[in-house]
Design a protein around this motif. Structure first.
Motif, mmCIF file in Angstrom:
data_model
loop_
_atom_site.group_PDB
_atom_site.id
_atom_site.type_symbol
_atom_site.label_atom_id
_atom_site.label_comp_id
_atom_site.label_asym_id
_atom_site.label_seq_id
_atom_site.Cartn_x
_atom_site.Cartn_y
_atom_site.Cartn_z
ATOM 1 N N GLY A 130 -16.699 -89.366 -53.910
ATOM 2 C CA GLY A 130 -16.753 -88.770 -52.582
ATOM 3 C C GLY A 130 -16.257 -87.344 -52.650
ATOM 4 N N PRO A 131 -16.606 -86.541 -51.652
ATOM 5 C CA PRO A 131 -16.162 -85.142 -51.662
ATOM 6 C C PRO A 131 -14.648 -85.036 -51.468
ATOM 7 C CG PRO A 131 -17.331 -85.669 -49.627
ATOM 8 C CD PRO A 131 -17.438 -86.867 -50.497
ATOM 9 N N SER A 132 -14.100 -83.839 -51.691
ATOM 10 C CA SER A 132 -12.671 -83.618 -51.460
ATOM 11 C C SER A 132 -12.332 -84.009 -50.032
ATOM 12 C CB SER A 132 -12.325 -82.145 -51.651
ATOM 13 O OG SER A 132 -12.644 -81.758 -52.941
ATOM 14 N N GLY A 133 -11.221 -84.701 -49.874
ATOM 15 C CA GLY A 133 -10.796 -85.086 -48.531
ATOM 16 C C GLY A 133 -11.474 -86.337 -48.011
ATOM 17 N N SER A 134 -12.267 -87.006 -48.849
ATOM 18 C CA SER A 134 -12.963 -88.208 -48.378
ATOM 19 C C SER A 134 -12.038 -89.423 -48.402
ATOM 20 C CB SER A 134 -14.207 -88.472 -49.224
ATOM 21 O OG SER A 134 -13.857 -88.640 -50.576
ATOM 22 N N GLY A 135 -10.872 -89.270 -49.013
ATOM 23 C CA GLY A 135 -9.889 -90.365 -48.993
ATOM 24 C C GLY A 135 -9.810 -91.178 -50.269
ATOM 25 N N LYS A 136 -10.543 -90.742 -51.310
ATOM 26 C CA LYS A 136 -10.616 -91.590 -52.507
ATOM 27 C C LYS A 136 -9.277 -91.722 -53.237
ATOM 28 C CE LYS A 136 -13.034 -87.980 -55.217
ATOM 29 N NZ LYS A 136 -12.803 -86.848 -54.283
ATOM 30 N N SER A 137 -8.531 -90.620 -53.370
ATOM 31 C CA SER A 137 -7.235 -90.715 -54.058
ATOM 32 C C SER A 137 -6.216 -91.471 -53.205
ATOM 33 C CB SER A 137 -6.696 -89.327 -54.397
ATOM 34 O OG SER A 137 -7.460 -88.787 -55.458
ATOM 35 N N THR A 138 -6.287 -91.272 -51.883
ATOM 36 C CA THR A 138 -5.387 -92.008 -50.978
ATOM 37 C C THR A 138 -5.624 -93.510 -51.122
ATOM 38 O OG1 THR A 138 -5.462 -90.166 -49.429
ATOM 39 C CG2 THR A 138 -4.683 -92.264 -48.555
ATOM 40 N N LEU A 139 -6.900 -93.892 -51.179
ATOM 41 C CA LEU A 139 -7.235 -95.313 -51.339
ATOM 42 C C LEU A 139 -6.643 -95.851 -52.640
ATOM 43 C CD1 LEU A 139 -8.761 -97.893 -50.529
ATOM 44 C CD2 LEU A 139 -10.807 -96.947 -51.608
ATOM 45 N N LEU A 140 -6.807 -95.085 -53.716
ATOM 46 C CA LEU A 140 -6.297 -95.524 -55.024
ATOM 47 C C LEU A 140 -4.766 -95.654 -54.987
ATOM 48 C CD1 LEU A 140 -8.024 -95.995 -57.655
ATOM 49 C CD2 LEU A 140 -6.853 -94.005 -58.557
ATOM 50 N N ASN A 141 -4.114 -94.683 -54.339
ATOM 51 C CA ASN A 141 -2.651 -94.729 -54.253
ATOM 52 C C ASN A 141 -2.170 -95.941 -53.455
ATOM 53 O OD1 ASN A 141 -2.355 -92.445 -55.785
ATOM 54 N ND2 ASN A 141 -2.238 -91.051 -54.047
ATOM 55 N N ARG A 170 -20.431 -100.274 -60.923
ATOM 56 C CA ARG A 170 -20.596 -100.231 -59.460
ATOM 57 C C ARG A 170 -20.055 -98.897 -58.958
ATOM 58 N NH1 ARG A 170 -17.120 -104.450 -55.802
ATOM 59 N NH2 ARG A 170 -17.558 -103.558 -53.756
ATOM 60 N N ILE A 171 -20.769 -98.282 -58.027
ATOM 61 C CA ILE A 171 -20.349 -96.978 -57.513
ATOM 62 C C ILE A 171 -20.182 -97.077 -55.995
ATOM 63 C CG2 ILE A 171 -21.019 -94.551 -57.230
ATOM 64 C CD1 ILE A 171 -22.484 -94.755 -59.927
ATOM 65 N N ILE A 172 -18.982 -96.710 -55.547
ATOM 66 C CA ILE A 172 -18.707 -96.721 -54.103
ATOM 67 C C ILE A 172 -18.554 -95.267 -53.646
ATOM 68 C CG2 ILE A 172 -17.013 -97.359 -52.339
ATOM 69 C CD1 ILE A 172 -16.382 -99.833 -54.103
ATOM 70 N N LEU A 173 -19.326 -94.871 -52.649
ATOM 71 C CA LEU A 173 -19.195 -93.515 -52.112
ATOM 72 C C LEU A 173 -18.379 -93.561 -50.829
ATOM 73 C CD1 LEU A 173 -22.711 -91.795 -52.347
ATOM 74 C CD2 LEU A 173 -20.872 -91.839 -54.018
ATOM 75 N N LEU A 174 -17.327 -92.748 -50.772
ATOM 76 C CA LEU A 174 -16.553 -92.618 -49.541
ATOM 77 C C LEU A 174 -16.955 -91.328 -48.845
ATOM 78 C CD1 LEU A 174 -12.842 -93.515 -50.422
ATOM 79 C CD2 LEU A 174 -14.632 -95.016 -49.561
ATOM 80 N N LYS A 175 -16.999 -91.397 -47.530
ATOM 81 C CA LYS A 175 -17.272 -90.179 -46.775
ATOM 82 C C LYS A 175 -16.488 -90.242 -45.470
ATOM 83 C CE LYS A 175 -20.968 -87.228 -45.163
ATOM 84 N NZ LYS A 175 -22.364 -87.094 -44.823
ATOM 85 N N ASP A 176 -15.737 -89.212 -45.178
ATOM 86 C CA ASP A 176 -14.933 -89.151 -43.954
ATOM 87 C C ASP A 176 -14.113 -90.428 -43.738
ATOM 88 O OD1 ASP A 176 -16.141 -86.692 -43.502
ATOM 89 O OD2 ASP A 176 -17.794 -87.602 -42.374
ATOM 90 N N GLY A 177 -13.566 -90.942 -44.827
ATOM 91 C CA GLY A 177 -12.646 -92.073 -44.708
ATOM 92 C C GLY A 177 -13.278 -93.444 -44.598
ATOM 93 N N HIS A 178 -14.606 -93.528 -44.710
ATOM 94 C CA HIS A 178 -15.214 -94.861 -44.703
ATOM 95 C C HIS A 178 -16.180 -95.027 -45.881
ATOM 96 C CE1 HIS A 178 -18.299 -92.548 -42.521
ATOM 97 N NE2 HIS A 178 -19.133 -93.384 -43.114
#
Lengths: 244, 169
Positions: A38-49, A210-218
């Motif tokens: 996902g783009p920067s700010g999409s929440g991917k690192s937050t989800l991982l944390n 498997r690839i999951i794309l996050l966008k704007d937090g979803h």
């Protein structure tokens, strides 16, 4: 293995509240290698944390092997993390005054494991990640790719059920990055490891199942490989692509 | 892919009869591409007509044997050395975007989403094919093609993300 239910997380910055994760639902089975993009700010690192217990959600829950990590007190959470989750970071996070083998064995010392067992396991893992001969080197004496191998070895030393990797190839050139991805892919295949990898790089993600794309937090997209009939006309398609 | 140059490449190595040519060409493509015999045989006939390939006598049996001519070898060399013209609109999705914009198509967002999904599926397919080929001998050329395919797909995804950003999706 991992069940994420109605996960929400927001941050307050000055007067504004930013919804980083907005009702995420996700299930990951044992042995899957999943990329979160996902783009920067999409929440991917937050989800991982949050999955790794390094951050807490506003609401919703994360179950890892049916244990709600957020319900544990700090001591139990630390123990759970150490015994079940291996972390790999973009900047390796190695201790620079410690040798390769000391960095790798660090989580075992925290658990007061027998010295002979530590030596044997460190030797095995150093062989597995291709760092034989570098045991006494310090991180500054290693290339970026080798440092990431140390960090992978450290993540694996406690035989975790889950590996969480945040941009593991982000600081590496493509050739070295590919070597690290092949190593992760082989470890995944041979040890049936469950891996969740955050990456902005689709080439890195091409090593997962498997690839999951996050966008704007979803979750915008969740694509799995369909094994049936996968290679029909595949080469023709590649060639058409290369000729187009 | 050009059957013509596939045949000329194989005949550059040794003479072959028709069926052998078809099978060798399929094997070169890791049996991922089944050729229509008529397509192979009519191409051989055209190559003979154009004097790039010739029939040779076969003492062992009645099957016609074909070998490459001097002109044929020069044709392969020329083909290998000449760059391929890059035609953007050969990619149908490029053309679709052009048409969708012209029509002010209100489902452009959905169109891009679906194409992104198709590209990601293809990337995962290539991942599995790469895994299979890594354990086989003589797969180097095909692994190169997979890497090339992945780079193209990576560019496609970046391009679609760029359009999404510009369109404000």
């Amino acid at each position: 293995m991992i069940n994420v239910r109605n996960l929400k997380k927001s941050y307050q910055i000055s007067d504004d509240r930013y919804q980083v994760l907005n009702d995420i639902n996700l299930d990951v089975s044992k042995g899957e290698f999943v990329s979160i993009m996902g783009p920067s700010g999409s929440g991917k690192s937050t989800l991982l944390n949050i999955l790794g217990g390094l951050d807490t959600p506003d609401s919703g829950e994360v179950l890892i092997n049916n244990i709600n990590i957020d319900s544990l007190n700090d001591k139990k959470k630390t123990l759970f993390r150490r015994e079940n989750i291996g972390f790999i970071f973009q900047n390796y996070q190695l201790l620079h005054n410690m040798t390769v083998e000391e960095n790798i064995s660090m989580p075992m010392h925290a658990d007061k494991i027998n010295k002979n067992i530590i030596e044997k396991q460190v030797k095995d893992i150093i062989d597995a990640v291709g760092l034989k001969g570098k045991e006494k080197n310090f991180p500054s004496q290693l290339s970026g790719g080798q440092q990431q191998r140390v960090s992978i070895a450290r993540a694996l030393i406690m035989n975790p059920v889950l590996i969480l990797a945040d941009e593991p190839t982000g600081n590496l050139d493509r050739k070295t990055g590919t070597e690290v991805l092949k190593l992760l892919s082989n470890l995944h295949r041979n040890n049936h490891l469950t891996i969740l990898m955050v990456t902005h790089d689709i080439y890195a993600a091409s090593y997962s199942d498997r690839i999951i794309l996050l966008k704007d937090g979803h979750v915008e997209m969740d694509v799995k490989h369909e094994k049936e009939g996968e290679n029909v006309d595949l080469i023709t398609n590649i060639l058409e692509k290369l000729n187009s | 892919m050009s059957v013509k140059y596939g045949i000329l490449t194989i005949l550059s190595q040794s003479p072959k009869h028709r069926y052998d040519l078809k099978v060798t060409l399929e094997n070169m493509m890791y049996k991922q591409w089944t050729l229509n015999p008529g397509q192979v045989y009519s191409t051989i006939d055209r190559l003979v007509r154009d004097k790039l390939v010739e029939e040779v006598s076969n003492a062992e049996n009645d099957l016609k044997l074909y070998q490459i001519t001097k002109n044929g070898r020069e044709e392969v060399e020329r083909w290998l050395q000449n760059p391929i013209e890059v035609l953007l609109l050969h990619d149908e999705f490029f053309f679709k975007i052009l048409c969708a914009k012209r029509l002010n198509f209100d489902l452009l967002n959905k169109m891009i989403f679906q194409q992104k999904e198709a590209v990601i599926k293809k990337i995962l397919q290539l991942h599995y094919l790469r895994k299979e080929l890594e354990n086989t001998a003589e797969s180097e050329a095909m692994l190169y093609l997979i890497e090339g395919g992945l780079l193209h797909l990576e560019a496609d995804l970046k391009w679609m993300d760029m359009i999404s950003d510009l369109e404000g999706y």
